[in-house]
Scaffold this motif. Structure first.
Motif, PDB file in Angstrom:
ATOM      1  N   THR A 168       0.838  -1.209   0.000  1.00 52.95           N
ATOM      2  CA  THR A 168       0.000   0.000   0.000  1.00 52.95           C
ATOM      3  C   THR A 168       0.873   1.259   0.000  1.00 52.95           C
ATOM      4  OG1 THR A 168      -1.777  -1.129   1.154  1.00 52.95           O
ATOM      5  CG2 THR A 168      -1.803   1.266   1.248  1.00 52.95           C
ATOM      6  N   VAL A 169       1.912   1.245   0.829  1.00 50.81           N
ATOM      7  CA  VAL A 169       2.790   2.420   0.899  1.00 50.81           C
ATOM      8  C   VAL A 169       3.517   2.609  -0.440  1.00 50.81           C
ATOM      9  CG1 VAL A 169       4.834   3.384   2.039  1.00 50.81           C
ATOM     10  CG2 VAL A 169       3.022   2.307   3.401  1.00 50.81           C
ATOM     11  N   ALA A 170       3.943   1.509  -1.063  1.00 48.75           N
ATOM     12  CA  ALA A 170       4.618   1.610  -2.366  1.00 48.75           C
ATOM     13  C   ALA A 170       3.681   2.207  -3.415  1.00 48.75           C
ATOM     14  CB  ALA A 170       5.120   0.232  -2.802  1.00 48.75           C
ATOM     15  N   ALA A 171       2.418   1.752  -3.435  1.00 41.22           N
ATOM     16  CA  ALA A 171       1.440   2.282  -4.399  1.00 41.22           C
ATOM     17  C   ALA A 171       1.147   3.747  -4.111  1.00 41.22           C
ATOM     18  CB  ALA A 171       0.158   1.455  -4.353  1.00 41.22           C
ATOM     19  N   THR A 172       1.140   4.109  -2.832  1.00 42.57           N
ATOM     20  CA  THR A 172       0.880   5.503  -2.448  1.00 42.57           C
ATOM     21  C   THR A 172       1.992   6.420  -2.956  1.00 42.57           C
ATOM     22  OG1 THR A 172      -0.247   4.664  -0.488  1.00 42.57           O
ATOM     23  CG2 THR A 172       0.289   7.010  -0.508  1.00 42.57           C
ATOM     24  N   LEU A 173       3.234   5.935  -2.916  1.00 38.79           N
ATOM     25  CA  LEU A 173       4.347   6.745  -3.443  1.00 38.79           C
ATOM     26  C   LEU A 173       4.089   7.128  -4.897  1.00 38.79           C
ATOM     27  CD1 LEU A 173       7.514   4.926  -2.004  1.00 38.79           C
ATOM     28  CD2 LEU A 173       6.543   7.117  -1.258  1.00 38.79           C
ATOM     29  N   VAL A 174       3.548   6.179  -5.671  1.00 40.44           N
ATOM     30  CA  VAL A 174       3.246   6.475  -7.083  1.00 40.44           C
ATOM     31  C   VAL A 174       2.097   7.472  -7.181  1.00 40.44           C
ATOM     32  CG1 VAL A 174       2.520   5.515  -9.312  1.00 40.44           C
ATOM     33  CG2 VAL A 174       4.094   4.222  -7.861  1.00 40.44           C
ATOM     34  N   SER A 175       1.040   7.242  -6.401  1.00 40.98           N
ATOM     35  CA  SER A 175      -0.129   8.128  -6.507  1.00 40.98           C
ATOM     36  C   SER A 175       0.218   9.554  -6.080  1.00 40.98           C
ATOM     37  CB  SER A 175      -1.291   7.579  -5.683  1.00 40.98           C
ATOM     38  OG  SER A 175      -0.996   7.651  -4.298  1.00 40.98           O
ATOM     39  N   GLU A 176       1.201   9.691  -5.187  1.00 40.16           N
ATOM     40  CA  GLU A 176       1.604  11.033  -4.723  1.00 40.16           C
ATOM     41  C   GLU A 176       2.695  11.649  -5.601  1.00 40.16           C
ATOM     42  OE1 GLU A 176       2.706  10.306  -0.687  1.00 40.16           O
ATOM     43  OE2 GLU A 176       0.634  10.440   0.069  1.00 40.16           O
ATOM     44  N   GLY A 177       3.055  10.953  -6.662  1.00 40.70           N
ATOM     45  CA  GLY A 177       4.064  11.480  -7.577  1.00 40.70           C
ATOM     46  C   GLY A 177       5.485  11.326  -7.066  1.00 40.70           C
ATOM     47  N   LYS A 178       5.658  10.554  -5.983  1.00 41.74           N
ATOM     48  CA  LYS A 178       6.999  10.368  -5.432  1.00 41.74           C
ATOM     49  C   LYS A 178       7.731   9.187  -6.061  1.00 41.74           C
ATOM     50  CE  LYS A 178       5.680  12.415  -1.021  1.00 41.74           C
ATOM     51  NZ  LYS A 178       5.083  12.064   0.278  1.00 41.74           N
ATOM     52  N   ALA A 179       7.017   8.410  -6.866  1.00 40.89           N
ATOM     53  CA  ALA A 179       7.646   7.326  -7.628  1.00 40.89           C
ATOM     54  C   ALA A 179       6.909   7.188  -8.955  1.00 40.89           C
ATOM     55  CB  ALA A 179       7.608   6.017  -6.850  1.00 40.89           C
ATOM     56  N   ASP A 180       7.593   6.618  -9.949  1.00 32.20           N
ATOM     57  CA  ASP A 180       6.986   6.469 -11.278  1.00 32.20           C
ATOM     58  C   ASP A 180       6.373   5.094 -11.493  1.00 32.20           C
ATOM     59  OD1 ASP A 180       7.908   9.049 -12.548  1.00 32.20           O
ATOM     60  OD2 ASP A 180       9.813   8.216 -11.823  1.00 32.20           O
ATOM     61  N   ALA A 181       6.799   4.127 -10.689  1.00 31.24           N
ATOM     62  CA  ALA A 181       6.316   2.760 -10.885  1.00 31.24           C
ATOM     63  C   ALA A 181       6.454   1.986  -9.594  1.00 31.24           C
ATOM     64  CB  ALA A 181       7.130   2.074 -11.982  1.00 31.24           C
ATOM     65  N   VAL A 182       5.658   0.898  -9.476  1.00 31.94           N
ATOM     66  CA  VAL A 182       5.764   0.029  -8.311  1.00 31.94           C
ATOM     67  C   VAL A 182       6.016  -1.402  -8.791  1.00 31.94           C
ATOM     68  CG1 VAL A 182       3.228  -0.043  -8.188  1.00 31.94           C
ATOM     69  CG2 VAL A 182       4.549  -0.864  -6.262  1.00 31.94           C
ATOM     70  N   VAL A 183       6.893  -2.108  -8.063  1.00 36.15           N
ATOM     71  CA  VAL A 183       7.213  -3.505  -8.384  1.00 36.15           C
ATOM     72  C   VAL A 183       6.954  -4.339  -7.135  1.00 36.15           C
ATOM     73  CG1 VAL A 183       9.098  -5.121  -8.885  1.00 36.15           C
ATOM     74  CG2 VAL A 183       8.962  -2.937 -10.120  1.00 36.15           C
ATOM     75  N   SER A 184       6.185  -5.434  -7.279  1.00 35.54           N
ATOM     76  CA  SER A 184       5.953  -6.323  -6.140  1.00 35.54           C
ATOM     77  C   SER A 184       5.925  -7.778  -6.559  1.00 35.54           C
ATOM     78  CB  SER A 184       4.627  -5.975  -5.453  1.00 35.54           C
ATOM     79  OG  SER A 184       4.361  -6.904  -4.418  1.00 35.54           O
TER      80      SER A 184
END
Lengths: 336, 336
Positions: free
Chosen positions: A85-101
């Motif tokens: 959830t925190v990884a996906a939130t980073l993307v939604s907040e523009g703090k990351a471009d992609a998530v890998v899990s």
């Protein structure tokens, strides 16, 4: 570019994930990685693989983990501080471009849906897999994000698969096939028969139904099915390939002549293994969410994690979501 | 014992069927065969394979044939003199003990359902296939008779599969698995989740959900699924096996060293091919109809036809239908 990696996802997390991240950092010098997970659990491995102080890496601490046997929706709602959830939130907040899990697939789908939201006009995300065929690879979707689907969802998968195939295979008019139990439009279940009608009226290169026995001759560039069928198909061919290797080894070790033959062909077997090697393909793309998400196998090796990060990086560069949004708008098939 | 063979069924009928019948007559001296089809079309082949005057053989003339692209129900209703309908009628009238067809699968299912009727308590017939796994073969059903199923149908398939496994594998308590996308009972689609509950309450050795990747390690003796999923799975593993052989040949012919190795292992490759050889298994059993019906692949070779006739003979001897009827009554799961 910054990629958020779920440090706690996968059967052998965090050890395997950290090792994969270390390999990726070496190979992708332009990429920043946000490793999300329990800092205390990850630290020994960060040290072991010499990335504790790597300037490309940031560690984002979380307390919670979604376990493999958690029901996905409930887990995401109750574990708001879980690594995925925190990884996906980073993307939604523009703090990351992609998530890998490489963790719980359902949880990754749910977390990205809730946090990153869907692309305009897309109702459900789909897991797209690249599979090997004798005439070159094809794309299968949905491989397991949506277990019960409606015809309009399959139509949206077709459009997303087309956009992906254009980029992945550099073809202008990818051939779209509908997985069914006979080539004629009257063959299939209620879902495929209804979907067949919708796809026939769409501005796609729809070639009709394709069957399991022609799939691996690349009957189509994109093969569309619901997530239950796609997941069974994906896992069954994986199981069949593993069983075939077992039988091959059995047969080759039966007598000294065969053993000699096998030694002469060692490199050939290695090549053969690579053809069906899911690890090399680097995981599945979750298409339809507003951001890039790459999902690895629960049993991912460090190499698989490293390749999944590479795929995420390529997907960001590709700009696939812009293509999907335009294609969905053009097709005018939002289920609302 | 008398077996009715659909002389016009299959891609290369009647030539291949007649050749297969000729082989079967030699190997099964105690069996009478009623070859049903167009006498004029079959005669040249009866002569060619020297069985025109064989005392074990009777030819039953019919004018009509169900074509591969006919919709099955309509074809059976309109073509009352088709070879498959006449063959099924021979069984229903007590003039034959079993029917064998390599023709249109849907037509064979419909014709036997209408003519032979269902066993007491069974609502739908299921196609049962024996598939190879590393720890010995398992039974998959339904492989394509019922495209859209209800939970109670799957429960009946489980009971029929259990009866078949007892006879085929000589095990008292065959392990019954439900094909799904996760091991836990909450994983699956609406159909499998509902079926899971029913199977859990039945007097079966139900081991829960099984997944595609463990199937070929013989995760279960009997694997139950709806006919759409089963047909996709069957054809996909067939296609995957064929593609693997293609890749193997490609890899082995790349250089002289490998070619030498390949020659040393020729017999091993033959063995390997036999493991997955559907022809050797002799076609699929249609379980649940009141009589024995064996369905061959449309592309059946003479050997496949011969083996299908052998399987029909064994099935009659087995008395499998008595077992199914008793098991269904005991389980008390008629859908009405």
């Amino acid at each position: 570019m910054r990629i958020a990696v779920d440090g706690m996802g996968g059967d052998n997390a965090p050890a395997v994930v950290v090792e994969g991240v270390a390999e990726a950092l070496k190979r992708l010098p332009g990429v920043q990685i946000a490793l999300v997970g329990n800092e205390k659990a990850m630290l020994p491995f960060l040290k072991k693989f010499h990335i504790a102080k790597n300037p490309q890496l940031t560690v984002v601490h979380t307390e919670q983990v979604v376990n493999m046997d958690d029901p996905s929706v409930a887990a995401i709602r109750s574990k708001k501080d879980s690594s995925i959830t925190v990884a996906a939130t980073l993307v939604s907040e523009g703090k990351a471009d992609a998530v890998v899990s490489a963790g719980h697939t359902g949880a990754a789908v749910t977390a990205t849906k809730i946090r990153m939201k869907m692309l305009p006009g897309v109702d459900r995300p789909a897991i797209a897999i690249i599979m090997p065929a004798t005439q070159g690879p094809f794309i299968l979707l949905d491989a397991g994000a949506n277990i019960d689907c409606k015809p309009m969802h399959l139509a949206q998968f077709a459009v997303m698969g087309e956009a992906f195939a254009r980029l992945a295979f550099s073809t202008l008019r990818p051939r779209i096939g509908l997985l069914s139990v006979g080539e004629e439009d009257v063959k299939g279940n209620d879902l495929t028969k209804e979907t067949f009608k919708i796809l026939s009226d769409m501005p796609l290169n729809f070639i009709g139904n394709v069957e399991g026995n022609t799939l691996f001759n690349k009957a189509a560039d994109v093969v569309v099915c619901d997530g239950f069928v796609g997941n069974v198909l994906l896992k069954a061919t994986e199981g069949m390939a593993r069983a075939s290797m077992y039988w091959l080894k059995e047969a080759l070790s039966k007598n000294p002549i065969r053993k000699t033959g096998a030694i002469l062909m060692k490199s050939a077997f290695r090549e053969l293994k690579e053809i069906g090697d899911a690890e090399e393909y680097g995981g599945a793309r979750l298409l339809g969410v507003n951001g890039i998400c790459v999902i690895g196998h629960g049993s991912s090796s460090p190499r698989a994690i490293r390749n999944a990060i590479r795929v995420a990086e390529e997907s960001v560069k590709f700009g696939i979501n812009k293509n999907i949004t335009e294609a969905i708008a053009e097709a005018g098939i939002s289920a609302g």
